[in-house]
Design an enzyme around this catalytic site. Structure first.
Site, mmCIF file in Angstrom:
data_model
loop_
_atom_site.group_PDB
_atom_site.id
_atom_site.type_symbol
_atom_site.label_atom_id
_atom_site.label_comp_id
_atom_site.label_asym_id
_atom_site.label_seq_id
_atom_site.Cartn_x
_atom_site.Cartn_y
_atom_site.Cartn_z
ATOM 1 N NE ARG A 126 -29.873 22.472 -7.484
ATOM 2 C CZ ARG A 126 -29.627 23.184 -8.575
ATOM 3 N NH1 ARG A 126 -29.522 24.508 -8.503
ATOM 4 N NH2 ARG A 126 -29.484 22.588 -9.739
ATOM 5 C CG ASP A 178 -36.571 27.325 19.016
ATOM 6 O OD1 ASP A 178 -36.246 26.598 18.062
ATOM 7 O OD2 ASP A 178 -37.744 27.683 19.222
ATOM 8 N N GLY A 235 -35.152 27.784 14.949
ATOM 9 C CA GLY A 235 -34.618 28.584 16.052
ATOM 10 C C GLY A 235 -35.476 29.769 16.425
ATOM 11 N NE ARG A 236 -39.827 30.501 19.476
ATOM 12 C CZ ARG A 236 -40.486 30.915 20.531
ATOM 13 N NH1 ARG A 236 -41.740 31.260 20.420
ATOM 14 N NH2 ARG A 236 -39.910 30.989 21.689
HETATM 15 O O1 F6P Z 1 -39.916 26.208 18.940
HETATM 16 C C1 F6P Z 1 -39.551 25.079 18.230
HETATM 17 C C2 F6P Z 1 -39.799 25.242 16.756
HETATM 18 O O2 F6P Z 1 -39.368 24.076 16.093
HETATM 19 C C3 F6P Z 1 -39.158 26.477 16.144
HETATM 20 O O3 F6P Z 1 -37.781 26.334 15.900
HETATM 21 C C4 F6P Z 1 -39.988 26.647 14.895
HETATM 22 O O4 F6P Z 1 -39.981 27.994 14.494
HETATM 23 C C5 F6P Z 1 -41.366 26.204 15.334
HETATM 24 O O5 F6P Z 1 -41.181 25.415 16.493
HETATM 25 C C6 F6P Z 1 -42.120 25.414 14.304
HETATM 26 O O6 F6P Z 1 -43.398 25.118 14.788
HETATM 27 P P1 F6P Z 1 -44.424 24.109 14.100
HETATM 28 O O7 F6P Z 1 -44.105 22.738 14.603
HETATM 29 O O8 F6P Z 1 -45.750 24.594 14.528
HETATM 30 O O9 F6P Z 1 -44.200 24.175 12.624
#
Ligand code: F6P
Length: 364
Positions: free
Chosen positions: A282, A143, A186-187
């Site tokens: 899409r 991220d 990217g959160r």
């Molecule tokens: O922080 C890394 C990340 O891949 C984020 O981009 C995403 O929101 C989250 O982790 C997804 O987490 P998980 O693996 O628990 O689905």
């Protein structure tokens, strides 16, 4: 804290990320080659620390892993020693087991712990440091949302994956005269969307830092069609949200340091685009592909530098610190600074300005 360091523990925490093995390799090789110090690998992040699962890492164990994605130690984004779920009398409750974690390490003769993680794992590392455990951090996350470093390892590889996806979507968008929407991770920060969007020639980039108006997105797409471009490419960060609206939450994982899992905004945007522009749309949700695969040369080099520097910090007794890239140097910053604030895209960032200059719409 012991005066002489003889044994270092290392763990990988939170979501996996390309370059973790490069850091582990550098930690183990530097500790053994330069200092003759033993390294113990903790399995599955803080979970292994709580449950006392670990193994000695030799040079042989870390040989041939530089180019491999994932982590040879395993990881989890659930087990927080300060809020650990246990079932008592048939009921799930949370306990602070951090004291047990520190005891476990002491019994193993561990003199210092290297935590390779994002803000969740580094926050736990900081709390353990405040309880007296000698901790050094390494900034990891695709991220790129840690403010105390120029860049986290893993971001570059995710960026390449997202850019390649955009290149592929371009060809099908053009052939079918469609709008192709790519949802990236990217959160709460829009770095992957912004940079992949620029590198992949996106027409619209939607990021959490700039709430969008769907009318403006459609304006851009329709304007392109009027000018003869019968397709458009839209990159949406998972944390993007409409002006006055909310982020789309896919699920909530209670036991995680950061319980919210975002996802689904891509579908919302594609549907709205279809309705307002009349163009077939899409969606591709890139998901965990962004965390997988072989790290780029940049991430292998950065991971190696971070791993070697982390051992240097341990050996010079600089605990409560995180290694950080302040280009061109690797420096030490406090764990406090490392987790103090998430690094978000500034709206006056020159990358946004450049993207706007070449015609990208941010839907605002
Ligand atoms: O922080 C890394 C990340 O891949 C984020 O981009 C995403 O929101 C989250 O982790 C997804 O987490 P998980 O693996 O628990 O689905």
């Amino acid at each position: 804290m012991k005066e002489k360091i003889r044994k270092i523990a290392v763990l990988t925490g939170g979501g996996d990320c390309p370059g973790l093995n490069a850091v582990l390799r550098a930690v183990v090789k530097t500790a053994i080659n330069v200092y003759g110090v033993e390294v113990v690998g903790i399995e599955d992040g803080f979970g292994g620390l709580i449950q006392n699962r670990h193994k000695v890492l030799t040079s042989h164990d870390v040989s041939g892993i530089l180019h491999r994605g994932g982590t040879i130690l395993g990881t989890t984004n659930r087990d927080n020693p300060f809020k650990y779920p246990v079932v008592e009398n048939g009921e799930k409750i949370y306990r602070d087991v951090s004291g047990q974690v520190i005891d476990n390490l002491q019994k193993l003769g561990i003199d210092a712990l290297i935590v390779i993680g994002g803000d969740g794992s580094l926050s736990i590392g900081k709390e353990l440091w405040e309880k007296g455990l000698p901790v050094v951090g390494v900034p990891k996350t695709i991220d790129n949302d840690l403010s105390a470093t120029d860049v986290t390892f893993g971001f570059d590889t995710a960026l390449v994956t997202a850019t390649e996806a955009l290149d592929k979507l371009h060809t099908t968008a053009e052939s079918h005269h469609r709008v192709m929407v790519l949802e990236v991770m990217g959160r709460y920060a829009g770095w992957i969307a912004l940079e992949a969007g620029i590198a992949g020639g996106a027409d619209v980039i939607l990021i959490p830092e700039i709430p969008f108006q769907i009318e403006k997105v459609c304006e851009k797409i329709v304007d392109r069609r009027v000018k003869g471009k019968k397709f458009s490419i839209v990159v949406v960060a998972e944390g993007a949200k409409p002006l006055g609206g909310e982020m789309v939450v896919a699920k909530v994982i209670e036991d995680s340091a950061d319980p919210i899992r975002l996802g689904g905004i891509g579908n919302v945007v594609a549907k709205q685009i279809e309705e307002c522009s009349g163009m077939e749309s899409r969606v591709t949700v890139l998901g965990h592909l962004q965390r997988g695969g072989s790290p780029t040369p940049f991430d292998r080099i950065l991971g190696t530098r971070y791993g070697a520097a982390a051992v240097e910090l341990v050996m010079s007794g600089q605990f409560g610190k995180m290694v950080s890239l302040k280009t061109p140097d690797i420096v030490a910053v406090s764990l406090e600074e490392a987790v103090h604030e998430l690094r978000k895209v500034q709206v006056d960032n020159d990358k946004i300005k450049a993207a706007r200059s070449v015609g990208v719409s941010f839907g605002a």
